[in-house]
Enzyme design. Structure first.
Site, PDB file in Angstrom:
ATOM      1  N   ARG A  10      -2.498 -61.531 -51.562  1.00 25.43           N
ATOM      2  CA  ARG A  10      -2.607 -60.083 -51.433  1.00 25.43           C
ATOM      3  C   ARG A  10      -3.760 -59.621 -52.327  1.00 25.43           C
ATOM      4  NH1 ARG A  10       0.739 -55.979 -50.241  1.00 25.43           N
ATOM      5  NH2 ARG A  10       0.865 -57.135 -48.280  1.00 25.43           N
ATOM      6  N   LYS A  59      -1.319 -55.038 -38.113  1.00 28.62           N
ATOM      7  CA  LYS A  59      -1.669 -56.295 -37.447  1.00 28.62           C
ATOM      8  C   LYS A  59      -2.977 -56.145 -36.661  1.00 28.62           C
ATOM      9  CE  LYS A  59       2.411 -57.996 -38.638  1.00 28.62           C
ATOM     10  NZ  LYS A  59       3.011 -56.840 -39.295  1.00 28.62           N
ATOM     11  N   ASN A 104      -2.877 -54.095 -44.744  1.00 28.78           N
ATOM     12  CA  ASN A 104      -1.705 -53.262 -45.006  1.00 28.78           C
ATOM     13  C   ASN A 104      -2.131 -51.889 -45.515  1.00 28.78           C
ATOM     14  OD1 ASN A 104       0.743 -55.299 -44.837  1.00 28.78           O
ATOM     15  ND2 ASN A 104      -0.964 -56.360 -45.802  1.00 28.78           N
ATOM     16  N   LYS A 161       3.585 -63.293 -34.069  1.00 32.78           N
ATOM     17  CA  LYS A 161       4.179 -62.195 -34.835  1.00 32.78           C
ATOM     18  C   LYS A 161       4.250 -60.925 -33.999  1.00 32.78           C
ATOM     19  CE  LYS A 161       1.018 -62.474 -38.097  1.00 32.78           C
ATOM     20  NZ  LYS A 161       0.167 -62.187 -39.293  1.00 32.78           N
ATOM     21  N   ARG A 168       6.338 -68.585 -44.145  1.00 40.06           N
ATOM     22  CA  ARG A 168       5.944 -67.255 -44.596  1.00 40.06           C
ATOM     23  C   ARG A 168       5.870 -67.185 -46.118  1.00 40.06           C
ATOM     24  NH1 ARG A 168      10.821 -64.222 -41.988  1.00 40.06           N
ATOM     25  NH2 ARG A 168      11.784 -66.026 -43.023  1.00 40.06           N
ATOM     26  N   GLU A 205      -3.932 -59.786 -42.248  1.00 40.87           N
ATOM     27  CA  GLU A 205      -3.395 -58.441 -42.023  1.00 40.87           C
ATOM     28  C   GLU A 205      -4.097 -57.462 -42.947  1.00 40.87           C
ATOM     29  OE1 GLU A 205       0.838 -57.946 -42.144  1.00 40.87           O
ATOM     30  OE2 GLU A 205       1.226 -59.696 -40.881  1.00 40.87           O
ATOM     31  N   ASP A 228      -4.156 -59.101 -46.651  1.00 42.19           N
ATOM     32  CA  ASP A 228      -3.500 -60.406 -46.703  1.00 42.19           C
ATOM     33  C   ASP A 228      -4.527 -61.447 -46.303  1.00 42.19           C
ATOM     34  OD1 ASP A 228      -1.167 -59.224 -47.467  1.00 42.19           O
ATOM     35  OD2 ASP A 228      -0.163 -59.442 -45.533  1.00 42.19           O
ATOM     36  N   ARG A 271       1.231 -65.248 -52.697  1.00 43.22           N
ATOM     37  CA  ARG A 271       2.662 -65.387 -52.417  1.00 43.22           C
ATOM     38  C   ARG A 271       2.875 -66.813 -51.906  1.00 43.22           C
ATOM     39  NH1 ARG A 271       2.255 -60.291 -49.903  1.00 43.22           N
ATOM     40  NH2 ARG A 271       0.638 -61.274 -48.677  1.00 43.22           N
TER      41      ARG A 271
END
Length: 314
Positions: free
Chosen positions: A209, A124, A282, A159, A232, A280, A272, A224
């Site tokens: 992604r 994050k 990852n 979050k 989400r 984000e 993301d 997504r």
């Protein structure tokens, strides 16, 4: 090569969709030897970082996809590559194991992603280093700052800093009757920091992604798409995966971030992206390999192993 994967319990992996399993299958197909290191099986003895590994043989039967047998204790430096695939939560136990793996690197181990780079890039918080790529964002445990943020932007995403898969994420709006209790819950009554980001309405078209491997961009984004009534897009929260060609903004973001993050020692990264904003970064166990291959034919796992070969060398 001898390739060791540090990851969650083998018996709990869902082989039909798991990215780590796809990596293993691709590695074995290219003639490499596979080993698994399950949680708790890395330790330092007399200053040497070692593991109790399992040697693996994998197959394409998703119901019984591997055979494993124990082998003698092995220093991590004896593997040609160690692939870090342990899922969050990114708690203190996770931090401790990055210290162990960092010591192993000092002893000659090749760990991907680099342990210090994982530790320094909270999934994050890492976006704060890339202010040119992100939406308005605050990190705080102050209820007053969070309320001011919601009042300014009218619609926000809250979050936790240590979650994954969309867990603990709330959408809050101005005059939300639950604002106080959401803040109290996520900050644990003002004792723990959290993140707030301006809500991005482009989420209805997917939380994309984008995968980066050794500075190279995988040429498809995996959008997504949230379920109806859901904020989400995470697949763990029921998001529907849809592989797509890049938009112009996707391409610009991907190429810029690939250079920056590979320079930090991040071999595999999952960005993301919502609209034209990175939300984000990852770095622990990015996924999406299986879905992209199934929908486009592009073999991300094979690219991953080929790039690993080029970095590690013969």
């Amino acid at each position: 090569m001898k390739i060791a994967f540090h990851l969650d319990l083998l018996a709990k992996l869902k082989a039909y969709k798991d990215t780590s399993v796809a990596m293993m299958r691709a590695a074995q197909a290219r003639g490499h030897s596979l080993f698994a290191i399950e949680p708790g099986n890395v330790f330092s003895r007399n200053g040497v970082v070692q593991a109790n590994p399992l040697q693996l043989t994998v197959n394409n039967d998703d119901s019984q996809w591997y055979e494993a047998h124990a082998v003698p204790v092995t220093p991590l430096s004896e593997f040609d590559a160690v692939i870090e695939r342990k899922d969050p939560p990114f708690d203190m136990e996770y931090v401790y194991h990055t210290y162990l793996f960092e010591r192993a690197c000092d002893q000659g181990a090749r760990v991907f992603n680099r342990p210090g780079a994982i530790r320094d890039n909270n999934e994050k918080m890492a976006i704060l280093k890339h202010s040119d790529m992100i939406a308005p964002t605050v990190v705080t445990r102050s209820a007053e700052v969070l309320k001011q943020f919601v009042a300014e932007h009218k619609d926000a995403i809250f979050k936790p800093l240590d979650g994954m898969g969309g867990s603990g994420i709330f959408r809050v709006r101005e005059n939300d009757a639950n604002l106080n209790v959401i803040i109290e819950t996520l900050t644990q009554l003002g004792t723990q920091s959290m993140m707030a980001q301006r809500y991005l309405p482009e989420i209805v078209d997917g939380d994309k992604r984008i995968l980066l491997i050794a500075g190279e961009v995988v040429p498809f984004a995996l959008a997504r798409i949230p379920m109806i009534g859901e904020t989400r897009g995470n697949m763990a929260a029921g998001g529907r995966p849809e592989a797509r060609p890049f938009s112009e903004s996707d391409k610009r973001i991907a190429e810029t971030m690939a250079k920056r993050l590979w320079a930090e020692g991040l071999f595999l990264v999952g960005l993301d992206v919502i609209g034209d904003k990175v939300t984000e970064i990852n770095v622990t166990s990015p996924t999406g390999f299986v879905e992209i291959k199934a929908q486009t034919g592009f073999d991300v796992a094979d690219l991953f192993i080929r790039k690993l070969e080029s970095v590690v060398g013969p």
